[in-house]
Design an enzyme around this catalytic site. Structure first.
Site, mmCIF file in Angstrom:
data_model
loop_
_atom_site.group_PDB
_atom_site.id
_atom_site.type_symbol
_atom_site.label_atom_id
_atom_site.label_comp_id
_atom_site.label_asym_id
_atom_site.label_seq_id
_atom_site.Cartn_x
_atom_site.Cartn_y
_atom_site.Cartn_z
ATOM 1 N N ASP A 294 -7.895 5.502 2.345
ATOM 2 C CA ASP A 294 -6.972 6.032 1.338
ATOM 3 C C ASP A 294 -5.526 5.889 1.827
ATOM 4 O O ASP A 294 -5.146 6.492 2.838
ATOM 5 C CB ASP A 294 -7.330 7.511 1.115
ATOM 6 C CG ASP A 294 -6.462 8.175 0.070
ATOM 7 O OD1 ASP A 294 -5.559 7.512 -0.493
ATOM 8 O OD2 ASP A 294 -6.688 9.372 -0.174
ATOM 9 N N ILE A 295 -4.735 5.145 1.096
ATOM 10 C CA ILE A 295 -3.343 4.887 1.508
ATOM 11 C C ILE A 295 -2.520 6.175 1.600
ATOM 12 O O ILE A 295 -1.563 6.242 2.374
ATOM 13 C CB ILE A 295 -2.676 3.864 0.544
ATOM 14 C CG1 ILE A 295 -1.425 3.246 1.173
ATOM 15 C CG2 ILE A 295 -2.364 4.480 -0.809
ATOM 16 C CD1 ILE A 295 -0.878 2.045 0.416
ATOM 17 N N ASP B 82 -2.113 4.662 -8.013
ATOM 18 C CA ASP B 82 -0.971 5.374 -8.615
ATOM 19 C C ASP B 82 -1.321 6.855 -8.806
ATOM 20 O O ASP B 82 -0.572 7.755 -8.391
ATOM 21 C CB ASP B 82 -0.658 4.699 -9.969
ATOM 22 C CG ASP B 82 0.692 5.067 -10.543
ATOM 23 O OD1 ASP B 82 1.474 5.736 -9.850
ATOM 24 O OD2 ASP B 82 0.962 4.675 -11.697
ATOM 25 N N SER C 175 -2.528 -4.967 -8.021
ATOM 26 C CA SER C 175 -3.095 -5.673 -9.200
ATOM 27 C C SER C 175 -4.598 -5.958 -9.127
ATOM 28 O O SER C 175 -5.155 -6.506 -10.081
ATOM 29 C CB SER C 175 -2.366 -7.003 -9.493
ATOM 30 O OG SER C 175 -1.139 -6.755 -10.125
ATOM 31 N N TYR D 261 -5.683 -3.906 -13.057
ATOM 32 C CA TYR D 261 -4.976 -5.094 -13.552
ATOM 33 C C TYR D 261 -5.745 -6.403 -13.334
ATOM 34 O O TYR D 261 -5.282 -7.472 -13.761
ATOM 35 C CB TYR D 261 -3.573 -5.180 -12.961
ATOM 36 C CG TYR D 261 -2.566 -4.252 -13.627
ATOM 37 C CD1 TYR D 261 -2.918 -3.449 -14.709
ATOM 38 C CD2 TYR D 261 -1.251 -4.184 -13.187
ATOM 39 C CE1 TYR D 261 -1.999 -2.601 -15.319
ATOM 40 C CE2 TYR D 261 -0.315 -3.341 -13.795
ATOM 41 C CZ TYR D 261 -0.704 -2.545 -14.864
ATOM 42 O OH TYR D 261 0.219 -1.719 -15.469
#
Ligand code: AR6
Length: 174
Positions: free
Chosen positions: A12-13, A36, A124, A128
């Protein structure tokens, strides 16, 4: 050689303590799902307030694909969050160029804030829809090239949620 400045992290960033972490945002800058959503949840409302302020003052029509802006990281361990908008695969005329611009502009923005370390998610490649291997290649080639121009950045961390998503980039570091 750029490779000695590049690391891979699986997980997890939002848990990382790099100077900056990059958010795969959308042009509204008002949050969303995926990474996000995780960044806004973990960092708290300060990040959203900062995004709204940037949007209202500088980008009333939204942030363009490939561009990047910087905010506080709120409660996160990082000092800054850099929000960039990746291309929607299949919708963008030149997705390779746009994805490369995300990495380039984020890295240069972090360097201009004298960050010494930065962590990127695989921009992305979730909602995305960008093919993961192609995206990893663009990420690596762009970062290796732009690192040469950076004055402060000493460490770039590529973050992957799953081990299998990290394997191609790992092979490029050998
Ligand atoms: N830490 C690290 N990587 C993650 C995390 C996390 N906490 N969560 C997801 N990933 P995505 P996109 C990986 O969908 O494709 C949002 O709604 C995930 O496995 O987050 O650029 C925005 O608001 C994937 O490989 O971003 C936009 O509307 C990668 O992060 C849209 O999604 C990117 O997946 C952006 O879509």
């Amino acid at each position: 050689m750029a490779n000695n400045k590049i690391d891979i992290f699986i997980g997890d960033i939002t848990t990382l303590d790099t100077d900056a972490i990059v958010n795969a945002a959308n042009s509204s800058l008002l949050g969303g799902g995926g990474v996000d959503g995780a960044i806004h949840r973990a960092g708290g409302s300060e990040i959203l307030q900062a995004c709204k302020a940037i949007r209202d003052t500088e980008y009333p029509n939204g942030l363009a694909t490939g561009e990047a802006v910087i905010t506080t990281a709120g409660r996160l361990k990082a000092n800054y969050v850099i929000h960039t908008v990746g291309p929607i695969y299949g919708n963008d005329a030149d997705p390779k160029q746009s994805l490369s611009a995300c990495y380039r502009n984020s890295l240069l923005l972090a360097d201009s804030y004298k960050c010494t370390s930065i962590a990127f998610p695989a921009i992305s490649t979730g909602i995305y829809g960008y093919p993961k291997k192609e995206a990893a290649e663009i990420a690596y080639v762009t970062v290796a090239e732009v690192l040469e121009k950076c004055r402060y950045i000493r460490n770039v961390v590529f973050v992957f949620h799953k081990v299998e998503d990290s394997l191609y980039l790992k092979s490029l570091l050998k």
